[in-house]
Design an enzyme around this catalytic site. Sequence first.
Site, PDB file in Angstrom:
ATOM      1  N   GLY A  85      45.883  45.570  32.447  1.00  0.00           N
ATOM      2  CA  GLY A  85      46.587  44.185  32.471  1.00  0.00           C
ATOM      3  C   GLY A  85      46.270  43.206  31.330  1.00  0.00           C
ATOM      4  O   GLY A  85      45.027  43.156  31.071  1.00  0.00           O
ATOM      5  N   SER A  86      46.961  42.601  30.665  1.00  0.00           N
ATOM      6  CA  SER A  86      46.521  41.516  29.726  1.00  0.00           C
ATOM      7  C   SER A  86      45.862  40.172  30.786  1.00  0.00           C
ATOM      8  O   SER A  86      46.080  40.199  31.829  1.00  0.00           O
ATOM      9  CB  SER A  86      47.949  40.886  29.061  1.00  0.00           C
ATOM     10  OG  SER A  86      48.345  41.941  28.127  1.00  0.00           O
ATOM     11  N   GLY A  87      45.105  39.600  29.885  1.00  0.00           N
ATOM     12  CA  GLY A  87      44.586  38.216  30.779  1.00  0.00           C
ATOM     13  C   GLY A  87      42.991  38.439  30.596  1.00  0.00           C
ATOM     14  O   GLY A  87      42.400  37.683  30.972  1.00  0.00           O
ATOM     15  N   HIS A  88      42.584  39.794  30.196  1.00  0.00           N
ATOM     16  CA  HIS A  88      41.256  39.863  30.251  1.00  0.00           C
ATOM     17  C   HIS A  88      40.637  39.941  28.621  1.00  0.00           C
ATOM     18  O   HIS A  88      39.613  40.446  28.470  1.00  0.00           O
ATOM     19  CB  HIS A  88      40.871  41.044  30.694  1.00  0.00           C
ATOM     20  CG  HIS A  88      41.431  41.290  32.397  1.00  0.00           C
ATOM     21  ND1 HIS A  88      41.037  40.704  33.225  1.00  0.00           N
ATOM     22  CD2 HIS A  88      42.167  42.140  32.848  1.00  0.00           C
ATOM     23  CE1 HIS A  88      41.778  41.061  34.333  1.00  0.00           C
ATOM     24  NE2 HIS A  88      42.610  41.828  34.133  1.00  0.00           N
ATOM     25  N   LYS A 111      39.563  51.644  34.177  1.00  0.00           N
ATOM     26  CA  LYS A 111      39.040  50.715  35.219  1.00  0.00           C
ATOM     27  C   LYS A 111      39.422  51.081  36.554  1.00  0.00           C
ATOM     28  O   LYS A 111      40.861  51.418  36.794  1.00  0.00           O
ATOM     29  CB  LYS A 111      39.288  49.266  34.904  1.00  0.00           C
ATOM     30  CG  LYS A 111      38.637  48.843  33.434  1.00  0.00           C
ATOM     31  CD  LYS A 111      39.079  47.381  33.486  1.00  0.00           C
ATOM     32  CE  LYS A 111      40.100  46.606  33.716  1.00  0.00           C
ATOM     33  NZ  LYS A 111      41.304  47.201  32.697  1.00  0.00           N
ATOM     34  N   HIS A 146      40.478  39.577  38.647  1.00  0.00           N
ATOM     35  CA  HIS A 146      41.781  38.971  38.999  1.00  0.00           C
ATOM     36  C   HIS A 146      41.571  37.963  39.974  1.00  0.00           C
ATOM     37  O   HIS A 146      42.750  37.548  40.676  1.00  0.00           O
ATOM     38  CB  HIS A 146      42.649  40.119  39.717  1.00  0.00           C
ATOM     39  CG  HIS A 146      42.520  41.341  38.403  1.00  0.00           C
ATOM     40  ND1 HIS A 146      41.746  42.521  38.839  1.00  0.00           N
ATOM     41  CD2 HIS A 146      43.219  41.615  37.475  1.00  0.00           C
ATOM     42  CE1 HIS A 146      41.963  43.333  37.797  1.00  0.00           C
ATOM     43  NE2 HIS A 146      43.044  42.976  36.963  1.00  0.00           N
ATOM     44  N   ASP A 192      45.937  51.266  37.772  1.00  0.00           N
ATOM     45  CA  ASP A 192      45.545  51.751  36.370  1.00  0.00           C
ATOM     46  C   ASP A 192      45.173  53.563  36.516  1.00  0.00           C
ATOM     47  O   ASP A 192      45.597  54.091  35.758  1.00  0.00           O
ATOM     48  CB  ASP A 192      44.106  51.018  35.836  1.00  0.00           C
ATOM     49  CG  ASP A 192      44.484  49.775  35.424  1.00  0.00           C
ATOM     50  OD1 ASP A 192      45.855  49.340  35.175  1.00  0.00           O
ATOM     51  OD2 ASP A 192      43.378  48.900  34.878  1.00  0.00           O
TER      52      ASP A 192
END
Length: 330
Positions: free
Chosen positions: A53-56, A104, A218, A109
């Site tokens: 996911g984006s945001g990391h 991960k 998250h 995922d």
Amino acid sequence: MRMLINVPETVVADALRGMAAAHPELTVDVERRLVVRRDAPVAGRVALVSGGGSGHEPLHAGFVGPGMLAAACPGEVFTSPVPDQMVRAAAAVDSGEGVLFVVKNYTGDVLNFEMAAELAEEEGIRVQRVLVNDDVAVTDSLYTAGRRGTGATLFVEKIAGAAAEEGAPLDHVAAVARRVNEGSGSFGVALSPCTTPAKGSPTFELPAGELELGVGIHGEPGRERRPMMTSGEIADFAVHAVLDDLEPRGPVIALVNGMGATPLLELYGFNAEVQRVLGERGVPVARTLVGNYVTALDMAGCSVTLCAVDEELLRLWDAPVSTPALRWGR
């Protein structure tokens, strides 16, 4: 909500367009959500592919380039990429030597990369998968069966990526990646919650004057909440938690990682405390990396990751790398 965005629906696409403009050494497919090193496929080399996911950021797209990942698949914010992305990435970077998926340990995922590996193999691409599950804080947390994958992802992608760059075969590259994961442990601390663009409000409640020990990237719950602690007290708790689980017998690489909203002034000060605790425990530190590498949007806080290394793993860590977020030796 105060964010430097247009609308929540285009956050990832806008970021990818900006990344493409800033890094012509990468091939960025905004529509299909792929980031690929421009010289891929590299003849005679195993290719590493990761995503999440984006945001990391900079994980994972910021780690695409020589000496690290061949391609990354960004999903929506805090949402797994889909198998089609991973299959396209594998096809784009496979030179015939095989592809290693670095995954991960989050349920979405894991399932999507597993499906992608099966589809890629049906297309004649040899694939192996390595699961990163380094978080020592909790087991079977929200969105996860077993331990969460966090900061050790950087170590796996860098060290295994260096082995691939040297021309090691797929089995060896995968074995190196598993050694790195098995010799790594992480512990995260949140000083504030994070806010996703789609929700526009904090993803969890954290009362003023409290912190979350063992938080996930998250915002998943950690071990416990406590009144605010000093940098030294946090380092004592986090480093002891990692060492008690990892029990390294030799030197380590230390990653002091910001969660996205903690300034370097604080991170370097926290690193001084981390080094103090490691010294008190008699753990030699071979290398140290400080900065924002595996983040959680605008969360204030930090994580500590330790990776036990031998001569081979340390040599691979020191090997040249040239990516948007990690660069040395070239």
